[in-house]
Design an enzyme around this catalytic site. Structure first.
Site, mmCIF file in Angstrom:
data_model
loop_
_atom_site.group_PDB
_atom_site.id
_atom_site.type_symbol
_atom_site.label_atom_id
_atom_site.label_comp_id
_atom_site.label_asym_id
_atom_site.label_seq_id
_atom_site.Cartn_x
_atom_site.Cartn_y
_atom_site.Cartn_z
ATOM 1 N N ARG A 1 0.865 -1.650 -0.298
ATOM 2 C CA ARG A 1 0.224 -0.167 0.169
ATOM 3 C C ARG A 1 0.754 1.381 -0.426
ATOM 4 N NH1 ARG A 1 -1.852 1.125 4.510
ATOM 5 N NH2 ARG A 1 -1.648 -1.371 5.168
ATOM 6 N N TYR B 1 -1.485 -3.710 -7.024
ATOM 7 C CA TYR B 1 -1.525 -4.647 -5.451
ATOM 8 C C TYR B 1 -2.073 -4.104 -4.488
ATOM 9 C CZ TYR B 1 -0.263 -4.857 -0.536
ATOM 10 O OH TYR B 1 -0.106 -6.041 0.706
ATOM 11 N N LYS C 1 -10.171 -2.393 2.116
ATOM 12 C CA LYS C 1 -10.125 -1.276 2.355
ATOM 13 C C LYS C 1 -10.004 -0.073 2.234
ATOM 14 C CE LYS C 1 -6.445 -3.960 4.985
ATOM 15 N NZ LYS C 1 -6.167 -3.988 6.460
ATOM 16 N N HIS D 1 -11.474 -2.184 11.698
ATOM 17 C CA HIS D 1 -10.159 -3.079 10.998
ATOM 18 C C HIS D 1 -9.436 -4.261 12.180
ATOM 19 C CE1 HIS D 1 -5.583 -2.917 9.429
ATOM 20 N NE2 HIS D 1 -5.988 -4.329 8.855
ATOM 21 N N SER E 1 -0.037 -3.273 11.995
ATOM 22 C CA SER E 1 0.259 -4.591 11.271
ATOM 23 C C SER E 1 1.614 -5.335 11.867
ATOM 24 C CB SER E 1 0.979 -3.789 10.068
ATOM 25 O OG SER E 1 1.894 -2.525 10.553
ATOM 26 N N CYS F 1 1.534 -7.904 14.607
ATOM 27 C CA CYS F 1 1.117 -8.357 15.666
ATOM 28 C C CYS F 1 -0.070 -9.393 15.888
ATOM 29 C CB CYS F 1 0.519 -7.090 16.168
ATOM 30 S SG CYS F 1 1.385 -6.457 16.826
ATOM 31 N N ASP G 1 -9.428 -10.362 8.876
ATOM 32 C CA ASP G 1 -9.353 -8.596 8.347
ATOM 33 C C ASP G 1 -10.007 -7.003 8.765
ATOM 34 O OD1 ASP G 1 -7.240 -6.467 7.749
ATOM 35 O OD2 ASP G 1 -7.941 -6.816 6.063
ATOM 36 N N ARG H 1 1.953 -12.140 -0.835
ATOM 37 C CA ARG H 1 0.937 -12.307 -0.101
ATOM 38 C C ARG H 1 -0.093 -13.906 -0.861
ATOM 39 N NH1 ARG H 1 -1.740 -8.868 3.681
ATOM 40 N NH2 ARG H 1 -0.110 -7.364 3.821
HETATM 41 O O1 SAT Z 1 -3.126 -4.182 0.972
HETATM 42 S S1 SAT Z 1 -4.159 -4.645 2.293
HETATM 43 O O2 SAT Z 1 -3.991 -3.055 2.686
HETATM 44 O O3 SAT Z 1 -4.854 -5.139 2.172
HETATM 45 C C1 SAT Z 1 -2.758 -5.162 3.494
HETATM 46 C C2 SAT Z 1 -1.844 -4.214 3.423
HETATM 47 O O4 SAT Z 1 -0.645 -4.269 3.346
HETATM 48 O O5 SAT Z 1 -1.836 -4.751 4.730
HETATM 49 MN MN MN Z 2 -5.539 -5.262 7.520
#
Ligand code: SAT
Ligand code: MN
Length: 585
Positions: free
Chosen positions: A70, A198, A207, A227, A249, A251, A276, A366
């Site tokens: 991201r 991505y 998101k 979230h 993230s 954790c 998520d 991923r």
């Molecule tokens: O790409 S996502 O936002 O779904 C996952 C991430 O990068 O935190």
């Molecule tokens: Mn997430």
């Protein structure tokens, strides 16, 4: 295919005349369509097939090396009033933002196919679900959206029935980072994303819609878009509690969502509703009910193995699209800490693997996989009513300060606990190891409006029900003086979850401290793990002097939001500070 919904038909026409695709395909969401996308990507080299024997129906995609995450600095909330976006978001005037990206969209689909993907976030027959339509020129997005959301004909029918949907326009453009933008127009329920393929930038249901736009919608409509993972915990007595947990993230969110209880807790059953995102609605019975708006998982691959998370490991054995992992000699996907005794041959960029050059899998490589592949998938994930939430759990990575677990005194205090969440950055992150980053409710990159208003919205639930979930905070990452972790983590976290569930059921008393209720040392079961009673004391200790410092840091953070900060939250902070001071005195 086309549509009976005039607004949608008109928008599709408008987009087509700007982007100039060679043709337009309306996605029906069928398996045959998915297979067509895959075949086409196999032909073009966008995907390669992985070893059919070890990983049936799995594919590898290698992204542009500059497009692997991201891009928070290129992500904007373009509300009319800058103050509505708040200091927690990048902001651009909506007219300016439209103009900026519309110029980039002009002619960008020439020579390409434009796909129209109607989708529904949440079970297709749930009143809590919301519709969207993503237009994209990427078959990779179509295939991944099919895994991550309910797409196609049933979603379109819903849109035609209800008339409302979030618009998401996406193009990979030319993947030039200089021409990459993720724009949100909350007042128009519109997302425009260009220049990235991505996940979080391109699968707009996730998101962009289910958090940034939905959080805005939720505030107007009186619900919460969070979230959070959602997990079901069934006790040996057959009683199930659902809990929703928010963590920044790194954790262990996926691990918790698919937790495997240790031997001593075999009588417990853990099931995943979501990994998520969680949409929470207050219902007539006074309880908060949650749905997972997604139908698939988009998770980090490295570190997943038989021992760290066997459920996740098994989930991605088949039907997964891997992005940016390495491969072995015989074309099995490979990543760091896979620990399967094999060696990588090719790295994520497609070059022969060389440990000197870098890891085989990108650290943010991923997988996308249908949620139903999860061995502990909860069928309640498809329940149109969702699941009732007993506890909300916030967390962070703190080497000292935060105890293993504590419970907020009431809802308003719990909102303070969530709003003051912070986490230490890991060595890999910019800013360096040990730095604390404030990440309220783990929503820092995802709240589509001013955090001050968001806190006020959370607080507004207080008087509405006396059956709201209890709020907890956990910290799996506390360390001793030598830097050694005090708590084993992973499946052993079940011991803490059991305490939380027992608190919800009123089966446990607790020790009141200025920061909230803490377990009595003997109430966290340490049978079968190497955690001494002294260690437990350390894990559950509260240092008032350190906490007073923390209160100052939180106050400073809140002051960034100026007059918009809800007085009630500042009053909670004062209350906690005074309690700490009288304790220290
Ligand atoms: O790409 S996502 O936002 O779904 C996952 C991430 O990068 O935190
Ligand atoms: Mn997430």
């Amino acid at each position: 295919m086309t549509t009976k919904n005039d607004a949608l038909a008109k928008w599709v026409d408008e987009v087509a005349s700007r982007t100039k695709p060679d043709n337009i395909v309306w996605c029906d969401g069928s398996d045959a369509e998915f297979d067509r996308m895959v075949d086409q990507m196999l032909d073009s080299g966008t995907l390669t097939r992985l070893n059919e024997e070890t990983n049936p129906n799995c594919y590898l995609h290698r992204s542009d090396p500059s497009d692997v995450a991201r891009v928070e600095h290129l992500t904007y909330v373009c509300s009319k009033d800058k103050e509505d976006a708040g200091p927690n978001n990048n902001w651009m005037d909506p007219d300016e933002a439209h103009k900026k990206v519309d110029d980039l969209f002009a002619g960008c689909m020439q020579g390409r196919t434009m796909y129209v993907i109607p989708y529904c976030m949440g079970p297709i027959d749930s009143p809590l679900s919301r519709n969207g339509v993503e237009i994209t020129d990427s078959p990779y997005v179509v295939a991944n959206m099919k895994i991550m959301a309910r797409i196609g004909a049933p979603a379109l029918e819903r849109i035609e029935r209800e008339g409302t949907f979030v618009k998401g326009l996406h193009s990979t453009g030319d993947l030039d980072p200089e021409k990459r933008f993720i724009m949100h127009f909350p007042e128009e329920l519109y997302i425009k994303s260009i220049g990235s393929g991505y996940g979080g930038n391109a699968l707009l249901g996730k998101k962009c819609h289910a958090l940034r736009i939905a959080s805005w919608q939720a505030r107007t409509e009186g619900w919460l878009a969070e979230h959070m993972l959602i997990v079901g915990l069934e006790s040996p007595q057959g009683e199930t509690h659902y809990i929703a947990c928010a963590f920044p993230s790194a954790c262990g969110k996926t691990n918790l969502a698919m937790l495997i209880p240790p031997e001593q807790y075999k009588g417990w059953k853990v099931t995943t509703v979501g990994d998520d995102i969680c949409w929470l609605h207050l219902r007539d019975d006074g309880r908060l009910w949650a749905i997972n708006p997604e139908s698939g998982y988009f998770g980090v691959v490295p570190g997943t193995n038989e021992w760290s998370n066997k459920n996740a490991y098994d989930t991605l054995k088949s039907d997964a699209i891997f992005t940016n992992v390495g491969v072995t000699e015989n074309n099995e996907p490979w990543w760091e800490e896979k620990d399967d005794g094999k060696e990588p041959a090719i790295d994520w960029k497609g070059n022969p693997y060389d440990a000197e050059v870098g890891p085989a899998a990108h650290p943010n490589s991923r997988f996308t996989v249908p949620a139903k592949n999860n061995p502990v998938y909860s069928p309640m994930a498809d329940n149109p009513d969702g699941v009732p939430i007993s506890a909300v759990v916030f967390g962070g990575r703190r080497k000292d300060l935060a105890p293993l677990v504590y419970e907020a005194k009431d809802w308003a205090h719990g909102v303070l606990v969530g709003a003051s969440c912070a986490s230490e950055m890991t060595a890999a992150a910019i800013g360096g190891a040990g730095q604390i980053r404030r990440d309220p409710m783990a929503m820092k990159p995802f709240c589509g409006y001013n955090f001050a208003d968001y806190f006020a919205h959370w607080l507004s639930f207080e008087g509405k029900s006396d059956k709201l979930p209890k709020i907890f905070h956990v910290n799996w990452f506390r360390r001793d003086q030598d830097g050694k972790f005090l708590w084993p983590g992973f499946g052993e976290n079940m011991r803490v979850l059991a305490w939380i569930v027992e608190r919800c059921g009123g089966q446990r008393d607790a020790r009141e401290t200025p920061i909230g209720f803490l377990p009595n040392v003997e109430d966290i079961d340490t049978d079968g793990i190497d955690v001494s009673s002294e260690t437990m004391q350390a894990l559950l200790s509260v240092d008032p002097a350190k906490w007073e410092q923390e209160m100052l840091a939180i106050g400073e953070y809140f002051s960034e939001f100026g007059d918009r900060m809800p007085q009630a939250l500042l009053a909670e902070l004062d209350k906690m500070s005074s309690a700490l001071q009288s304790k220290a005195a």
